[in-house]
Motif scaffolding. Sequence first.
Motif, PDB file in Angstrom:
ATOM      1  N   ALA A 106      49.251  42.850  38.818  1.00 16.39           N
ATOM      2  CA  ALA A 106      48.982  44.277  38.983  1.00 16.39           C
ATOM      3  C   ALA A 106      47.485  44.444  39.186  1.00 16.39           C
ATOM      4  CB  ALA A 106      49.464  45.071  37.767  1.00 16.39           C
ATOM      5  N   ASP A 109      42.872  48.133  37.441  1.00 17.35           N
ATOM      6  CA  ASP A 109      42.930  49.482  36.867  1.00 17.35           C
ATOM      7  C   ASP A 109      44.227  49.698  36.097  1.00 17.35           C
ATOM      8  OD1 ASP A 109      40.469  50.109  37.859  1.00 17.35           O
ATOM      9  OD2 ASP A 109      41.211  51.206  39.617  1.00 17.35           O
ATOM     10  N   ASP A 110      45.358  49.272  36.686  1.00 13.35           N
ATOM     11  CA  ASP A 110      46.644  49.445  36.007  1.00 13.35           C
ATOM     12  C   ASP A 110      46.718  48.603  34.739  1.00 13.35           C
ATOM     13  OD1 ASP A 110      47.543  51.187  37.995  1.00 13.35           O
ATOM     14  OD2 ASP A 110      49.565  50.339  37.917  1.00 13.35           O
ATOM     15  N   LYS A 113      44.701  50.258  31.993  1.00 12.87           N
ATOM     16  CA  LYS A 113      45.398  51.437  31.470  1.00 12.87           C
ATOM     17  C   LYS A 113      46.536  51.033  30.536  1.00 12.87           C
ATOM     18  CE  LYS A 113      44.411  54.423  35.450  1.00 12.87           C
ATOM     19  NZ  LYS A 113      44.994  55.115  36.636  1.00 12.87           N
ATOM     20  N   ARG A 114      47.253  49.976  30.903  1.00 16.57           N
ATOM     21  CA  ARG A 114      48.363  49.532  30.061  1.00 16.57           C
ATOM     22  C   ARG A 114      47.865  48.986  28.732  1.00 16.57           C
ATOM     23  NH1 ARG A 114      51.682  46.488  34.991  1.00 16.57           N
ATOM     24  NH2 ARG A 114      51.995  48.392  36.233  1.00 16.57           N
ATOM     25  N   THR A 155      51.824  47.203  40.342  1.00 16.82           N
ATOM     26  CA  THR A 155      50.899  48.334  40.359  1.00 16.82           C
ATOM     27  C   THR A 155      51.650  49.629  40.676  1.00 16.82           C
ATOM     28  OG1 THR A 155      49.095  46.910  41.121  1.00 16.82           O
ATOM     29  CG2 THR A 155      48.832  49.289  41.430  1.00 16.82           C
ATOM     30  N   GLY A 156      51.492  50.616  39.827  1.00 15.74           N
ATOM     31  CA  GLY A 156      52.154  51.897  40.037  1.00 15.74           C
ATOM     32  C   GLY A 156      53.604  51.935  39.621  1.00 15.74           C
TER      33      GLY A 156
END
Length: 323
Positions: A106, A109-110, A113-114, A155-156
């Motif tokens: 991923a 950034d992802d 965040k996780r 990602t996303g």
Amino acid sequence: MATATRRQTAPDEPAGAVDFTIITGLSGAGRSEAAKCFEDLGYFVVDNLPPALIGKMAELATTSGSPARVAIVADVRGGVFFTELSKGLEGLKALHIPYRILFLEASDDDLVKRYEATRRRHPLAPDDRVVEGIRKERLMMQSLKESADLIIDSTGMSPHDLRDRVRDLFARTPAETRIQVSLVSFGYKNGLPRDADLVLDVRFLPNPYWIDRLRPLPGTDPTVKEFVTGQRAYGEFIRKIRSLFNTVVPGYVAEGKAYLTIAIGCTGGRHRSVVVAESRPRPRLNPAATDPARDRPIAAPSPGTRIERHGPERPVRSLRRQR
């Protein structure tokens, strides 16, 4: 953007061959969710197995009576053992055991965040910033990523999206056959089944209990069945609930639901509910392979169906359709 990339295509495996998959990738990219999905698909999953034992695990999988579908989760939690992964893979090749590698990744950034959402430390940066751990892990995993058979970029993706993607890639059966539908008859005087997802009340049909010759007979008796199915409202009711099932069950399948319990109830659970449950009004999941006159599957595989009758002095009968 979520993507899945195949790096190489393995040759078709002969019937009876061991399905051996190694799940790996970046921490936080979804390995745990993927492992859960593999379990739902019938794989024997081993989490965080030291790479030095991969060859031994593969040998056991080839013995009689062992699981035919095995998935191993290997990641940096293995510490120094992780550096031995390449040796473990070489061992598989030496044993002529085919395998495939699923690599999950991923964006930075992802992943950040996780980690922030779970408030966990990165395994490679317990005393440093998460981004530093991600950087180290990417470098460590680069060669493994390059040799992976399949790469999923999560990602996303939500956990639900990732499970859907894994199912699409690894399930052996069509989506419409991956749900177990159970039809359960019950009596309201005994209470509702606790696991019921949908409840249908058939007490609007005339009750055979009030007919002396039918009272002692079960709902499986042809005489009782003829009485219940001969009611004017019966046929219309069956058509409507089939229409209901054809609407809601594909939605449950799309949401990843593995089983669905449909409870059909009458007063005592002995006559009317049994007749309706025995009629097996299954959902139509493949419209191209149905008989329009009867609105039921005739060619396409249908979901497994189990019929149960709840209540005292009534045996439980189980009917399972092979997937």
